[in-house]
Design a protein around this motif. Structure first.
Motif, PDB file in Angstrom:
ATOM      1  N   GLY A 130      15.849  18.908 -12.406  1.00 32.72           N
ATOM      2  CA  GLY A 130      14.512  19.430 -12.164  1.00 32.72           C
ATOM      3  C   GLY A 130      13.488  18.324 -12.026  1.00 32.72           C
ATOM      4  N   ILE A 131      12.364  18.662 -11.405  1.00 30.50           N
ATOM      5  CA  ILE A 131      11.233  17.749 -11.193  1.00 30.50           C
ATOM      6  C   ILE A 131      10.003  18.398 -11.821  1.00 30.50           C
ATOM      7  N   SER A 132       9.261  17.647 -12.620  1.00 22.53           N
ATOM      8  CA  SER A 132       8.102  18.223 -13.313  1.00 22.53           C
ATOM      9  C   SER A 132       6.784  17.961 -12.596  1.00 22.53           C
ATOM     10  N   GLY A 133       6.786  17.074 -11.610  1.00 21.68           N
ATOM     11  CA  GLY A 133       5.557  16.732 -10.904  1.00 21.68           C
ATOM     12  C   GLY A 133       5.749  15.455 -10.120  1.00 21.68           C
ATOM     13  N   PHE A 134       4.646  14.857  -9.714  1.00 15.63           N
ATOM     14  CA  PHE A 134       4.740  13.647  -8.890  1.00 15.63           C
ATOM     15  C   PHE A 134       3.482  12.816  -9.046  1.00 15.63           C
ATOM     16  N   ARG A 135       3.581  11.552  -8.643  1.00 17.21           N
ATOM     17  CA  ARG A 135       2.436  10.653  -8.659  1.00 17.21           C
ATOM     18  C   ARG A 135       2.399   9.852  -7.370  1.00 17.21           C
ATOM     19  N   VAL A 136       1.213   9.395  -7.014  1.00 18.16           N
ATOM     20  CA  VAL A 136       1.003   8.649  -5.782  1.00 18.16           C
ATOM     21  C   VAL A 136       0.740   7.196  -6.161  1.00 18.16           C
TER      22      VAL A 136
END
Length: 513
Positions: free
Chosen positions: A146-152
């Motif tokens: 699973g992936i909980s979010g992301f950042r740039v």
């Protein structure tokens, strides 16, 4: 309650990013040469996302996600060891590359993530080899599916400037490269005991164009669904997000909050009685700034109240521009060389179009530690939010290191409170003193005989004395001193410096009680 200080450190941006990409908007740019595995492409555009949110609003809410119990073992230290592989970053390394967050104790809810290119979206398929585990003490943390979010990421991949993770929360490190306050997609019944909801972004679509990074998001909650579009750019002076939000109400909402901002205020020089820590001040933001449609500039210093408090700043002419600001930028005032409160960004909301009348709502709750967000500000429409409605709101968010614009009037730059009465004599029983300093070029050269007058009023209690004068040895700085006889309850004092009936300063709104 998780340790907010640790989470912000985990998200922290440590170095400055490169300049924003300057190019004509609209053209889709390619993803990076190496990406995670992608699923089957499907047609996608902004109209489809709105239709999907509307379709879901007509169905019963999906049950809340049940977190994998194994995520509890992935604490702060473990999460810090799990790193998204640099060679799997989405998009090229030009200041807009995206890396993904794993699941863990503080972010246990997976989200769906899609890449958009030329009008087609492909789902990102999770695999363990997207992440690597750094060496460290203790058991090797498990990379959960699973992936909980992301950042740039900044150019060069050192530090990030934007992150989406948890419910509908997102945040930026801003031009000073330090995370602090957060934004949310929407607020539902905030400040109404036991009724606040936290709708969540359950899916994201990422599209890299020459204009920057466009993030589409699907919002789901018990009371509503929503489609969001964020066009994000990172410039030297600000991180800018142009936001379009389309909401579909499943049921009536008593207090709908548009463009909500969330921050932390424990104490500053204005409420020293709350200080139990050795550091002189602790806060992510120190005031609420409002530009209303009547042309007023309002500055409301934040409080750490004894009980939860809601304040409304009504504007019947339309939506005010507003933001939570960190004006105090002096390291000496914080003395924290670990989380650098003097670098925390400010966040400014600029409504677009006609939102109708309403109010900027400020909700403050008590806190005795810096790990709790205890301040929320948002716009509440005056019109009722009823089941079956479709509501649209467009606005711009600017994550800043300074003021939203250069203005001619003076700003509130310092504020203190204490006992009333002449120094060296017995304090006046039942009275308090407010001291506030205003500064700005408009005050330069003005002396005691220049016709500057303070305009001061209070809605509860009695003003005993008022004085305003230039601060000796300080150019373009004036001091206001007000003694107030208090009555039981909360009192709001308004103060402005004027000359010839015209304002020289913004309006200070100080709340006693």
């Amino acid at each position: 309650m998780f340790d907010r200080r640790e989470i912000l450190t985990l998200l922290g941006a440590l170095t400055a990013g490169g300049p924003a990409l300057a190019a004509a908007p609209g053209r889709t740019r390619s993803v990076g040469a190496v990406t995670p595995a992608l699923g089957t492409a499907q047609p996608f555009d902004w109209a489809w996302l709105q239709a999907e949110a509307e379709r879901l609003a007509g169905r019963p809410p999906r049950p809340p996600h049940q977190a994998d119990p194994r995520t509890h073992a992935v604490d702060y230290d473990a999460a810090n060891r799990i790193r998204f592989r640099e060679d799997r970053s989405l998009f090229t390394d030009d200041g807009y590359a995206v890396r993904l967050f794993p699941l863990g104790r503080y972010a246990p809810t997976p989200v769906d993530l899609f890449l958009v290119e030329r009008g087609r979206a492909r789902p990102i398929e999770h695999s363990e080899d997207m992440f690597e585990v750094a060496p460290g003490e203790g058991p090797v943390p498990q990379v959960l599916p699973g992936i909980s979010g992301f950042r740039v990421m900044n150019r060069g991949g050192v530090g990030d400037w934007l992150a989406f993770q948890g419910a509908s929360y997102f945040r930026s490190a801003g031009p000073l490269d330090q995370y602090g306050l957060s934004a949310r997609g929407v607020a539902i019944d905030t400040g109404i005991d036991g009724r606040e909801e936290f709708p969540a972004f359950t899916a994201f679509w990422l599209e890299r164009t020459d204009a920057g990074l466009t993030i589409y998001a699907l919002l789901e909650g018990a009371s509503l669904t929503g489609a969001y579009r964020f066009v994000c750019t990172n410039a030297r002076q600000a991180v800018v997000q142009d936001v379009s939000a389309v909401l579909f109400l499943r049921r009536d909402v008593e207090r709908l909050g548009i463009a909500p901002l969330t921050s932390m205020f424990w104490y500053d020089e204005g409420n020293p009685q709350a200080r139990i820590d050795w550091r002189p001040e602790i806060h992510d933001s120190d005031g609420l700034l409002i530009y209303n449609r009547a042309g007023e500039r309002l500055w409301r210093p934040l409080r750490n109240p004894d009980r939860p408090t809601v304040n409304l700043f009504a504007d019947d002419r339309g939506a005010s521009a507003y933001g939570l600001f960190q004006r105090d930028r002096s390291f000496d005032h914080y003395q924290d060389d670990g989380v650098f409160y003097e670098k925390r960004p400010s966040l400014w909301v600029e409504p677009k179009g006609d939102w109708g009348p309403g109010a900027v709502t400020l909700y403050e709750i008590p806190t005795r530690r810096e790990t709790d967000d205890n301040v929320v500000a948002f716009w509440t429409p005056k019109a009722p939010a009823l089941a079956g409605m479709r509501l649209t709101f467009d606005y711009r968010l600017r994550w800043l290191g300074g003021e939203p614009e250069a203005v001619s009037i003076a700003r509130v730059v310092d504020r203190w409170t204490g006992v009333a009465g002449r120094p060296g004599t017995e304090p006046i029983p039942g009275a308090q003193r407010l001291v506030a300093d205003f500064a700005g070029p408009i005050l330069k050269g003005l002396g005691r005989g220049s016709g500057v007058t303070p305009a001061v009023s209070i809605d509860r209690g009695r003003i005993l004395s008022v004085a305003a004068y230039p601060v000796v040895g300080q150019a373009a700085r004036w001091r206001l001193i007000v003694d107030v006889a208090r009555e039981p309850g909360t009192a709001n004092l308004r103060a402005t410096l004027e000359k010839g009936g015209s304002p020289l300063s913004e309006t200070l709104i100080h709340q006693f009680g």
